[in-house]
Write a protein that holds these residues in place. Structure first.
Motif, PDB file in Angstrom:
ATOM      1  N   ARG A   1       0.835  -1.202   0.000  1.00  0.00           N
ATOM      2  CA  ARG A   1       0.000   0.000   0.000  1.00  0.00           C
ATOM      3  C   ARG A   1       0.873   1.257   0.000  1.00  0.00           C
ATOM      4  NH1 ARG A   1      -5.291   0.690   1.023  1.00  0.00           N
ATOM      5  NH2 ARG A   1      -5.437  -1.508   1.633  1.00  0.00           N
ATOM      6  N   ALA A   2       1.947   1.234   0.853  1.00  0.00           N
ATOM      7  CA  ALA A   2       2.815   2.411   0.945  1.00  0.00           C
ATOM      8  C   ALA A   2       3.591   2.632  -0.350  1.00  0.00           C
ATOM      9  CB  ALA A   2       3.764   2.259   2.122  1.00  0.00           C
ATOM     10  N   LYS A   3       4.001   1.565  -1.012  1.00  0.00           N
ATOM     11  CA  LYS A   3       4.710   1.719  -2.278  1.00  0.00           C
ATOM     12  C   LYS A   3       3.806   2.348  -3.339  1.00  0.00           C
ATOM     13  CE  LYS A   3       8.305  -1.816  -1.974  1.00  0.00           C
ATOM     14  NZ  LYS A   3       8.829  -3.096  -2.512  1.00  0.00           N
ATOM     15  N   ALA A   4       2.554   1.952  -3.312  1.00  0.00           N
ATOM     16  CA  ALA A   4       1.623   2.552  -4.264  1.00  0.00           C
ATOM     17  C   ALA A   4       1.456   4.048  -4.012  1.00  0.00           C
ATOM     18  CB  ALA A   4       0.266   1.848  -4.175  1.00  0.00           C
ATOM     19  N   MET A   5       1.441   4.426  -2.724  1.00  0.00           N
ATOM     20  CA  MET A   5       1.334   5.836  -2.377  1.00  0.00           C
ATOM     21  C   MET A   5       2.564   6.611  -2.840  1.00  0.00           C
ATOM     22  SD  MET A   5      -0.148   5.394   1.484  1.00  0.00           S
ATOM     23  CE  MET A   5       0.050   7.128   1.832  1.00  0.00           C
ATOM     24  N   VAL A   6       3.753   6.009  -2.646  1.00  0.00           N
ATOM     25  CA  VAL A   6       4.997   6.674  -3.064  1.00  0.00           C
ATOM     26  C   VAL A   6       5.050   6.794  -4.580  1.00  0.00           C
ATOM     27  CG1 VAL A   6       7.505   6.435  -3.149  1.00  0.00           C
ATOM     28  CG2 VAL A   6       6.289   6.040  -1.002  1.00  0.00           C
ATOM     29  N   ALA A   7       4.596   5.765  -5.267  1.00  0.00           N
ATOM     30  CA  ALA A   7       4.615   5.805  -6.736  1.00  0.00           C
ATOM     31  C   ALA A   7       3.715   6.918  -7.257  1.00  0.00           C
ATOM     32  CB  ALA A   7       4.177   4.456  -7.298  1.00  0.00           C
ATOM     33  N   ALA A   8       2.611   7.146  -6.550  1.00  0.00           N
ATOM     34  CA  ALA A   8       1.699   8.189  -6.979  1.00  0.00           C
ATOM     35  C   ALA A   8       2.259   9.583  -6.753  1.00  0.00           C
ATOM     36  CB  ALA A   8       0.357   8.033  -6.249  1.00  0.00           C
ATOM     37  N   LYS A   9       3.068   9.736  -5.694  1.00  0.00           N
ATOM     38  CA  LYS A   9       3.611  11.056  -5.388  1.00  0.00           C
ATOM     39  C   LYS A   9       5.004  10.885  -4.767  1.00  0.00           C
ATOM     40  CE  LYS A   9       2.144  15.474  -3.419  1.00  0.00           C
ATOM     41  NZ  LYS A   9       1.114  16.164  -2.573  1.00  0.00           N
ATOM     42  N   PRO A  10       6.035  10.632  -5.587  1.00  0.00           N
ATOM     43  CA  PRO A  10       7.377  10.319  -5.073  1.00  0.00           C
ATOM     44  C   PRO A  10       8.008  11.435  -4.247  1.00  0.00           C
ATOM     45  CG  PRO A  10       7.189   9.775  -7.398  1.00  0.00           C
ATOM     46  CD  PRO A  10       5.981  10.582  -7.059  1.00  0.00           C
ATOM     47  N   ALA A  11       7.643  12.666  -4.485  1.00  0.00           N
ATOM     48  CA  ALA A  11       8.297  13.789  -3.808  1.00  0.00           C
ATOM     49  C   ALA A  11       7.723  14.054  -2.427  1.00  0.00           C
ATOM     50  CB  ALA A  11       8.190  15.044  -4.659  1.00  0.00           C
ATOM     51  N   ASP A  12       6.679  13.332  -2.018  1.00  0.00           N
ATOM     52  CA  ASP A  12       6.037  13.582  -0.729  1.00  0.00           C
ATOM     53  C   ASP A  12       6.846  12.898   0.375  1.00  0.00           C
ATOM     54  OD1 ASP A  12       4.486  13.892   1.484  1.00  0.00           O
ATOM     55  OD2 ASP A  12       2.630  13.181   0.570  1.00  0.00           O
ATOM     56  N   PRO A  13       7.507  13.651   1.264  1.00  0.00           N
ATOM     57  CA  PRO A  13       8.329  13.025   2.308  1.00  0.00           C
ATOM     58  C   PRO A  13       7.515  12.173   3.263  1.00  0.00           C
ATOM     59  CG  PRO A  13       8.098  15.381   2.700  1.00  0.00           C
ATOM     60  CD  PRO A  13       7.523  15.122   1.354  1.00  0.00           C
ATOM     61  N   MET A  14       6.200  12.564   3.495  1.00  0.00           N
ATOM     62  CA  MET A  14       5.387  11.780   4.414  1.00  0.00           C
ATOM     63  C   MET A  14       5.156  10.374   3.885  1.00  0.00           C
ATOM     64  SD  MET A  14       5.087  13.679   6.894  1.00  0.00           S
ATOM     65  CE  MET A  14       4.142  12.416   7.686  1.00  0.00           C
ATOM     66  N   ARG A  15       4.962  10.253   2.601  1.00  0.00           N
ATOM     67  CA  ARG A  15       4.750   8.940   2.007  1.00  0.00           C
ATOM     68  C   ARG A  15       6.037   8.105   2.075  1.00  0.00           C
ATOM     69  NH1 ARG A  15       0.284   9.640  -2.739  1.00  0.00           N
ATOM     70  NH2 ARG A  15      -0.796  11.455  -1.853  1.00  0.00           N
ATOM     71  N   ARG A  16       7.161   8.768   1.873  1.00  0.00           N
ATOM     72  CA  ARG A  16       8.454   8.065   2.010  1.00  0.00           C
ATOM     73  C   ARG A  16       8.637   7.550   3.442  1.00  0.00           C
ATOM     74  NH1 ARG A  16      11.217   6.794  -2.782  1.00  0.00           N
ATOM     75  NH2 ARG A  16      10.946   8.501  -4.275  1.00  0.00           N
ATOM     76  N   LEU A  17       8.278   8.391   4.402  1.00  0.00           N
ATOM     77  CA  LEU A  17       8.407   7.981   5.797  1.00  0.00           C
ATOM     78  C   LEU A  17       7.481   6.805   6.109  1.00  0.00           C
ATOM     79  CD1 LEU A  17       8.636  11.377   7.725  1.00  0.00           C
ATOM     80  CD2 LEU A  17      10.480   9.787   7.227  1.00  0.00           C
ATOM     81  N   ALA A  18       6.268   6.849   5.564  1.00  0.00           N
ATOM     82  CA  ALA A  18       5.329   5.748   5.794  1.00  0.00           C
ATOM     83  C   ALA A  18       5.857   4.447   5.201  1.00  0.00           C
ATOM     84  CB  ALA A  18       3.963   6.094   5.195  1.00  0.00           C
ATOM     85  N   LEU A  19       6.404   4.513   3.989  1.00  0.00           N
ATOM     86  CA  LEU A  19       6.980   3.309   3.385  1.00  0.00           C
ATOM     87  C   LEU A  19       8.178   2.819   4.189  1.00  0.00           C
ATOM     88  CD1 LEU A  19       7.189   1.172   1.235  1.00  0.00           C
ATOM     89  CD2 LEU A  19       8.332   2.835  -0.268  1.00  0.00           C
ATOM     90  N   GLY A  20       9.008   3.747   4.653  1.00  0.00           N
ATOM     91  CA  GLY A  20      10.138   3.351   5.494  1.00  0.00           C
ATOM     92  C   GLY A  20       9.678   2.663   6.757  1.00  0.00           C
ATOM     93  N   TYR A  21       8.591   3.173   7.352  1.00  0.00           N
ATOM     94  CA  TYR A  21       8.064   2.556   8.564  1.00  0.00           C
ATOM     95  C   TYR A  21       7.574   1.142   8.279  1.00  0.00           C
ATOM     96  CZ  TYR A  21       5.234   1.990  12.773  1.00  0.00           C
ATOM     97  OH  TYR A  21       4.710   1.522  13.962  1.00  0.00           O
ATOM     98  N   ALA A  22       6.847   0.965   7.171  1.00  0.00           N
ATOM     99  CA  ALA A  22       6.352  -0.364   6.813  1.00  0.00           C
ATOM    100  C   ALA A  22       7.503  -1.330   6.539  1.00  0.00           C
ATOM    101  CB  ALA A  22       5.438  -0.257   5.584  1.00  0.00           C
ATOM    102  N   LEU A  23       8.509  -0.864   5.846  1.00  0.00           N
ATOM    103  CA  LEU A  23       9.676  -1.721   5.579  1.00  0.00           C
ATOM    104  C   LEU A  23      10.403  -2.074   6.861  1.00  0.00           C
ATOM    105  CD1 LEU A  23      10.967   0.100   2.384  1.00  0.00           C
ATOM    106  CD2 LEU A  23      10.204  -2.285   2.488  1.00  0.00           C
ATOM    107  N   THR A  24      10.445  -1.151   7.812  1.00  0.00           N
ATOM    108  CA  THR A  24      11.062  -1.450   9.101  1.00  0.00           C
ATOM    109  C   THR A  24      10.308  -2.570   9.793  1.00  0.00           C
ATOM    110  OG1 THR A  24      11.842   0.823   9.349  1.00  0.00           O
ATOM    111  CG2 THR A  24      11.684  -0.496  11.351  1.00  0.00           C
TER     112      THR A  24
END
Length: 826
Positions: free
Chosen positions: A156-179
């Motif tokens: 889900r988080a990767k899809a969010m990042v793909a939709a808006k790669p420049a959004d730091p919040m989405r990057r942080l969410a994906l990082g949290y999920a990967l953690t």
């Protein structure tokens, strides 16, 4: 070493995430048109929650409107009253058509209370209303990550990042999920992307620091934290500083770029720990961190070869009741082994191997260390069994996907080498030689295997063969420490003293703390010492034609000789001098012989030369004598030599007592197959002053028939013959011709052995025949028992009591004899 998990993982959403998930809470017009209520709402948005909450709590549940319930849920959420949010929702809002903002607030409350399923259900309800809402997608992804569904969260988080790669919040969410998916390095990439876009945000920088810490990169994390003081909590920064020191401990055990830098990293780690301990030991809240630092500091001390300090700190921690983790027990065990306390090391390594948290990747290395600890504990049978078990457990190749034959397994080769070398230490040298030769043929470029083979050649008394092999290895690793140690030992066996000194000086300068280097240095020191030798004997004869007076040695005979060698002069030379005395009772009277010796010895490659002058006192007046002797090696198997004597020391005391002296010489040739098989033939002519010419021939040999770490048994054979030209009517035993054969069985049993100290006992039994011209052939018998003690390379002493029964001129005689010898270097 354990790592500190960042608070982001421990505590759920950080404040930045909370703000993001509240971004949709743009309050609509409240149901009340009351200006006072409006003001309370405005105050709540400004952080003054109590007035609005008090008013909402007073509204009866049956009369509360959907808007009031929504307000209550959102304001209570702002106030951090997660339990009240859930209670209001479950009592009043579950069956209402709540707006997205209220559902989001309730979902967040459920999530904070770790009620993951309820939180996820509400996020999905909100997404039905507003499917494109990124904050709802973010909240659901984070909830799935916390709920043990990291794969779904990552997707889900990767899809969010793909939709808006420049959004730091989405990057942080994906990082949290990967953690949460236990992928800290992929997570670090996402945090790094967020930091590169919003690094000025304290919350983003903070999460980036935690991500670096989780990815085991404490040094850049600490560097970033120090650039922004106050960004992370004091305790977190303290643990980061400890992580940096721990990382240096791990690096200190790795190969460095140069020999001069071997201890640089360990010294830095020790400096870090000293500073941390000085700062934080008095602080109560840092107690657990201080204990961890004390434990980890032992690793830096071990890497720095400060073994005694490792053991001292370990004992202090144990006395304080501290449980030592498995990774630190390895350091302690290594230190005990280096400090020559192998029994303790054995127990510690066994604890490491059986620990529930033992690292499978470390098992082979830990087993190898246990093997050497068992060897040094004189448990060679257990060590050999362990080595064989390790050799069987390893597979020759590692199977890898896409490679049909796999890759060679280095641990298999190391285990095979260990098992082969176990035969060397287990007194099974032929088996060890065959196994090592096979392994070398399989891996001719393996220098470690060839060094092991060279060590075996030295153990089999083949120093030249070892030297040649080491020269071949030198072309590949010219200044390798183990190579130079082996070359120095081979040089010592070959009497190449200058080469030994050069090699020893080099490794001592580069690796003074290494145990093998220290051992080599000790051997060189002993070689450079003066040497004192003392030999003494006494005996008593029974029977024979002369009653109690033995035909050869007399009765109540006694003798002693002391010889002192100087330290080496110009490497090859030694001066020596000594004195001796012998006496015995014979039928014609008591004989006395006093002598003094002064000479020089030269020891060079393949040759040992001695020359001496002597003074002898027997009968009346003093007589001068001289002797020169040489022994020369042809190769590892053949040696020849000889000596010339003027007034020979081998002249029987009974002849000297009657004024008869002898000059003579000796020549010999020796063949030595290996450590357990040797034959020697000596021919010794002599001329007595009474005109008698004697020629003696002696063949001796031995063959090992059984060998174990503490017991060696061998068969021996002594065949002797002599011929005398003179009459046997002389005052000393002088057969016209004789011939003797004496087979023997000898055993050497080690009673105690620890490093350079050995205490052993020797048994010998023999039975043979003796033939003398003009007399019948008769039997001979021999029994002997002795003990020998060797201490610290400098002292060796032995004593042996023997009984020999044989005929002389047809009369049977028994001789009981005690021999004592001592060698001391100083």
């Amino acid at each position: 070493m354990p790592r500190t998990v960042g608070p982001f993982v421990q505590r759920g959403l950080r404040p930045l995430f909370r703000v993001a998930l509240c971004s949709q809470l743009c309050w609509p017009m409240l149901a009340f048109a009351d200006t006072a209520y409006d003001q309370m709402v405005l105050d709540a948005r400004a952080g003054h929650y109590t007035p609005a909450l008090t008013a909402l709590r007073q509204v009866p549940a049956a009369q509360a409107s959907t808007a009031q319930i929504s307000d209550h849920l959102q304001i209570a959420s702002w106030a951090g009253l997660d339990a009240e949010v859930v209670a209001v929702y479950e009592a009043q809002g579950r069956n209402r058509a709540l707006p997205v903002q209220a559902l989001t607030a309730t979902a967040r409350a459920y999530r904070n209370l770790k009620r993951w399923d309820s939180a996820a259900e509400l996020y999905r309800q909100a997404l039905v209303i507003d499917p494109q809402n990124p904050d709802l997608q973010l909240g659901l992804a984070l909830t799935q990550a916390d709920a043990g569904q990291p794969d779904e969260a990552v997707t889900r988080a990767k899809a969010m990042v793909a939709a808006k790669p420049a959004d730091p919040m989405r990057r942080l969410a994906l990082g949290y999920a990967l953690t949460r998916a236990n992928d800290p390095h992929e997570a670090l990439f996402e945090y790094d992307q967020a930091f590169s876009r919003a690094g000025s945000s304290p919350e983003v920088a903070r999460e980036y620091i935690y991500a670096l810490q989780r990815a085991r990169l404490p040094e850049p994390a600490l560097r970033l934290a120090r650039l922004q003081p106050g960004l992370i909590e004091r305790g977190v920064q303290r643990r980061l500083e400890g992580d940096v020191a721990a990382e240096r401990v791990r690096l200190a055990d790795m190969a460095s770029r140069s020999e001069q830098e071997r201890f640089v990293i360990a010294d830095r780690a020790l400096a870090d720990y000293d500073k941390l301990l000085a700062t934080w030991t008095p602080v109560a809240e840092a107690h657990d961190d201080v204990l961890r630092w004390r434990i980890d500091r032992m690793g830096a001390l071990n890497a720095r070869a400060r073994r005694a300090e490792v053991i001292a700190e370990y004992q202090k921690l144990i006395a304080e009741g501290v449980s030592i983790p498995t990774y630190a027990l390895r350091w302690v065990a290594s230190s005990y082994l280096e400090q020559r306390e192998p029994e303790i090391a054995v127990d510690l390594y066994r604890r490491v191997l059986s620990a529930p948290d033992a690292d499978p990747a470390e098992r082979f290395e830990d087993s190898t260390a246990l093997y050497y600890a068992l060897l040094e504990s004189e448990k060679s049978e257990e060590a050999r069994a362990l080595a064989e078990e390790m050799a069987k457990a390893q597979r020759p190749r590692i199977e890898l996907k896409g490679l049909p034959i796999g890759n060679p397994n280095d641990e298999w080769m190391d285990a095979q080498q260990l098992a082969a070398q176990a035969g060397t230490y287990g007194a099974d040298l032929p088996s060890a030689e065959a196994r090592l030769e096979t392994l070398v043929n399989q891996g001719p470029g393996n220098t470690g295997m060839r060094l092991a083979q060279a060590d075996l050649y030295q153990a089999r008394d083949w120093p030249r063969r070892s030297e040649n092999l080491l020269k071949e290895v030198e072309a590949t690793i010219p200044r390798n420490r183990d190579l130079e140690i082996a070359q120095a030992r081979a040089a010592m066996d070959l009497q190449e003293w200058r080469q030994m000194d050069a090699l020893t000086d080099d490794v001592v300068a580069r690796y003074p703390e290494n145990a093998h280097v220290k051992r080599l240095q000790r051997q060189r020191e002993v070689h450079d010492m003066a040497e004192l030798r003392i030999e003494a004997y006494t005996g008593k004869s029974y029977g024979g034609g002369n009653g109690d007076a033995g035909a050869v040695t007399g009765s109540r005979d006694f003798g002693i000789e002391t010889l002192l060698y100087s330290p080496p002069i110009d490497e090859d030379w030694r001066l020596f001098g000594g004195a001796g005395y012998a006496t015995g009772d014979f039928e014609e009277g008591t004989g006395h012989h006093r002598w003094q010796r002064l000479g020089v010895e030269r020891r060079t490659r393949d040759m040992t030369l001695e020359a001496e002058v002597s003074n002898h006192s027997y009968g009346s007046g003093d007589k001068q004598g001289a002797r020169v002797a040489v022994a020369r090696d042809i190769d590892d198997h053949w040696q020849y030599g000889g000596s010339l004597d003027y007034l020979s020391a081998n002249t029987p005391l009974r002849a000297l007592n009657s004024g008869v002296r002898a000059n003579g010489g000796s020549g010999f040739v020796r063949w030595r197959a290996n450590e357990s098989r040797e034959w020697r033939l000596a021919v010794s002519p002599s001329h007595f002053s009474d005109g008698n010419n004697r020629l003696e021939t002696l063949l001796t040999g031995h063959e090992g028939i059984y060998s174990a770490p503490r017991l060696q048994v061998e068969l021996g054979l002594e065949v002797g013959a002599s011929r005398n030209s003179g009459s046997n009517e002389v005052p000393y035993f002088n057969p016209k011709a004789d011939f003797s054969v004496m087979p023997t069985v000898s055993a050497n049993h080690v009673l105690y052995r620890r490093y350079e100290t050995t205490w052993s006992q020797q048994f010998q039994v023999g039975a043979g025949t003796y033939s003398q011209r003009d007399y019948n052939t008769a039997a001979m018998g021999l029994l002997s028992y002795g003990q020998r003690f060797i201490w610290n390379d400098v002292l060796e002493a032995g004593a042996a009591l023997s009984w020999l029964n044989r005929p002389y001129d047809g009369d049977r005689e028994s001789d009981v004899r005690l021999l004592v010898d001592l060698t001391y270097r100083f």
